[in-house]
Design an enzyme around this catalytic site. Structure first.
Site, PDB file in Angstrom:
ATOM      1  N   SER A   1      68.396  60.433  41.143  1.00 47.92           N
ATOM      2  CA  SER A   1      68.220  59.987  39.768  1.00 47.92           C
ATOM      3  C   SER A   1      66.808  60.289  39.263  1.00 47.92           C
ATOM      4  O   SER A   1      66.333  61.414  39.380  1.00 47.92           O
ATOM      5  CB  SER A   1      68.549  58.493  39.679  1.00 47.92           C
ATOM      6  OG  SER A   1      68.597  58.063  38.339  1.00 47.92           O
TER       7      SER A   1
ATOM      8  N   ASP B   1      78.418  61.294  35.769  1.00 45.92           N
ATOM      9  CA  ASP B   1      78.541  60.330  36.865  1.00 45.92           C
ATOM     10  C   ASP B   1      78.599  58.887  36.373  1.00 45.92           C
ATOM     11  O   ASP B   1      78.413  57.950  37.141  1.00 45.92           O
ATOM     12  CB  ASP B   1      77.388  60.499  37.862  1.00 45.92           C
ATOM     13  CG  ASP B   1      76.013  60.260  37.245  1.00 45.92           C
ATOM     14  OD1 ASP B   1      75.933  59.614  36.180  1.00 45.92           O
ATOM     15  OD2 ASP B   1      75.012  60.709  37.828  1.00 45.92           O
TER      16      ASP B   1
ATOM     17  N   HIS C   1      77.113  57.210  39.615  1.00 45.68           N
ATOM     18  CA  HIS C   1      75.691  57.537  39.678  1.00 45.68           C
ATOM     19  C   HIS C   1      75.006  57.019  40.944  1.00 45.68           C
ATOM     20  O   HIS C   1      74.343  57.780  41.650  1.00 45.68           O
ATOM     21  CB  HIS C   1      74.982  56.991  38.441  1.00 45.68           C
ATOM     22  CG  HIS C   1      73.541  57.374  38.353  1.00 45.68           C
ATOM     23  ND1 HIS C   1      73.124  58.673  38.175  1.00 45.68           N
ATOM     24  CD2 HIS C   1      72.405  56.632  38.445  1.00 45.68           C
ATOM     25  CE1 HIS C   1      71.805  58.721  38.148  1.00 45.68           C
ATOM     26  NE2 HIS C   1      71.345  57.498  38.308  1.00 45.68           N
TER      27      HIS C   1
END
Length: 536
Positions: free
Chosen positions: A182, A389, A414
């Site tokens: 991320s 995601d 995610h």
């Protein structure tokens, strides 16, 4: 009963030191790995300056989570330094470095028992990598950081430089594989842009997972106006409220650096839509749908948060949309745009797919329009979604702007993607922790050659060549076993020919391919081919 007796005997033997406790498998040939988390992915502790350095975990925690966030984590941005400074002058926020940095990014609330998996971060990946032969402190390390801060904050980048050097030395001078998740991908990219010499010296490969390289438009828009929840479902009742997170993130440079990149050529430009009730010159009410692209949305944020305040230590503090942070974030975008992968370093990009992901955000409706923009803080957003995601659109995650060895889409959520076995399989291959030369990470299958025969002979002025080849194809597809077994073989054929000329003879070839489904993701493939050409 026999198993119980066996366990008892084994326990007694261990107690008497008659046998050695099983040791985890360690592969000394592996290159070191450094795990870098994303936003909210590091344990944070508050150190009380007035009590001799007493520490208290403030992120993540269950008991008094909301109160602790408001008293210890709320901060104000200092445009002179680029730091978000905690409102409590007696508190200093630190990241624990236990277990070579892994403790801070493993389980974010180690005290949680019921529903513990909701606070897993890199936990499952760490467990899996240890099975592959990685060893904490030798070939496996973590880098936690204060995720409230900018991804280009000099203090954070200096800590990362020291971490890379220490990992390099601890592993005996081996270059490092960085695995970021991320927003950690933006942190690594900023470091690579500003300190490319150090990056090239210590890094061998960088694998970015679910990185919002061009922003996370839907996520950030609703975060600015409504806040965010770290977890969903019943567990969120025990964590920091959306409102408290809202006030925290408004003063965090990191969230501004996740805004949609306005100069990126989006396939569909993310917009902020608002159903507004307005009056014309005659005093008649009209309901219209207003639409704002990324740059124009900023004025909406400004107006919507113009009266936003918090009460801290008995004092009302204004917390409007922060244009000083926006200016800082614009400079961060320039730093990111200049990043290049140094020679000798390989970059890989894994992004999440197959989930509806917020891209554009809409407030109000034709039946219940918004009258005043400050109302947006109390409105429920509706999303126009794209593939991704669930947080980062695939379009954003793929657009790294770098020279990549491979970009692979993996179905997954995610944060949940960090526990995905498909992802583990790809990582294991890229980290050289497997011995499978036939695995293809991009298509996610293994081809095992099982037979190969070729014969040639001449007859009556023609040359005949016959070829027989067989493979086993193994994939991760979860097909129904009974259906696969009962499914008939698939047969296909192809023929090609060429006319002769001065440089080549006439020739013709035909091939038949037969696919035998075996179930459990396995297929047996047979190729039979015959070519005939004029013998020159």
């Amino acid at each position: 009963m026999a198993m119980l007796l066996e366990d008892i005997v084994r326990s007694v033997e261990l107690w008497l030191n008659l046998i050695k406790k099983p040791q985890p498998y360690v592969d000394p040939s592996l290159d070191p790995v450094l795990l870098v988390p994303g936003i909210a992915g590091s344990i944070l502790k508050a150190v009380d300056k007035d009590s001799g350095g007493k520490e208290e975990r403030v992120w993540v925690r269950i008991l008094a989570a909301d109160y602790t966030c408001r008293t210890k984590l709320w901060s104000r941005f200092d445009p002179q330094t680029g730091r978000s400074v905690t409102l409590d002058p007696k508190t200093n926020i630190v990241v624990p470095d236990d277990r070579y940095g892994l403790h801070a990014i493993d389980v974010l609330d180690p005290d949680m028992i019921i529903g513990r998996d909701c606070v897993y971060y890199f936990h499952d990946m760490i467990v899996e990598m240890i099975k592959w032969g990685f060893q904490e402190g030798k070939t496996l390390f973590g880098f936690g950081y204060d995720f409230r801060q900018s991804n280009r904050l000099p203090e954070t980048l200096e800590c990362l430089a020291k971490k890379l050097e220490s990992v390099y030395k601890a592993s005996g001078g081996k270059k490092i594989n960085i695995i970021s998740h991320s927003m950690g991908g933006l942190l690594v990219k900023c470091f690579m842009s500003l300190h490319s010499d150090i990056f090239e010296k210590y890094v061998k490969n960088w694998i970015a997972i679910a990185a919002p390289f061009r922003g996370a438009p839907g996520f950030v828009t609703s975060t600015f106006l409504n806040g965010m929840s770290f977890v969903e479902g019943w567990e969120q009742n025990f964590f920091i409220s959306k409102w408290s997170m809202h006030q925290l993130l408004i003063e965090c440079p990191s969230i501004y650096e996740l805004m949609a990149c306005p100069h990126f050529h989006w396939q569909h430009v993310p917009v902020l839509e608002i159903w507004r009730e307005k009056k014309d010159n005659g005093g008649n009410s009209q309901i219209i749908l207003e639409s704002y692209p990324p740059e124009e949305s900023i004025q909406v944020f400004k107006d919507a948060l113009s009266s936003n305040t918090v009460v801290y230590d008995g004092e009302d503090l204004p917390l409007p949309f922060n244009f000083d942070i926006l200016k800082w974030a614009d400079e961060t975008q320039k730093v990111l745009s200049r990043a290049k992968v140094p020679p000798g370093v390989k970059f890989y990009n894994i992004y999440g797919i197959d989930l509806e992901t917020p891209h554009s955000v809409c407030y109000g409706s034709s039946e219940v329009p918004v009258t005043d923009l400050p109302e947006l803080q109390f409105c429920e957003p509706k999303y126009i979604s794209v593939n991704g995601d669930g947080t980062v659109p695939a379009e954003s995650a793929k657009a790294d702007g770098l020279n990549a060895e491979a970009r692979v889409g993996v179905p997954g959520e995610h944060r949940g993607i960090l526990s995905d076995h498909h992802l583990f399989r790809i990582l294991k291959h890229w980290l050289k922790a497997d011995s499978d030369p036939f695995y293809n990470p991009i298509n996610d299958y293994v081809i095992l050659p099982t037979a190969f025969e070729i014969e040639r002979h001449k007859e009556n002025g023609f040359q005949f060549t016959s070829l027989k080849e067989e493979w086993e194809i193994i994939s991760e597809e979860e097909d129904d076993h009974d259906n696969m077994v009962n499914r008939k073989p698939f047969v296909s054929s192809i023929c090609v020919s060429q006319t002769g000329d001065d440089r080549s003879s006439p020739a013709e070839a035909c091939a038949t391919v037969t696919v035998h489904p075996h179930g459990e993701g396995k297929q047996h493939v047979e190729l039979n081919a015959l070519s005939v050409s004029v013998d020159a």
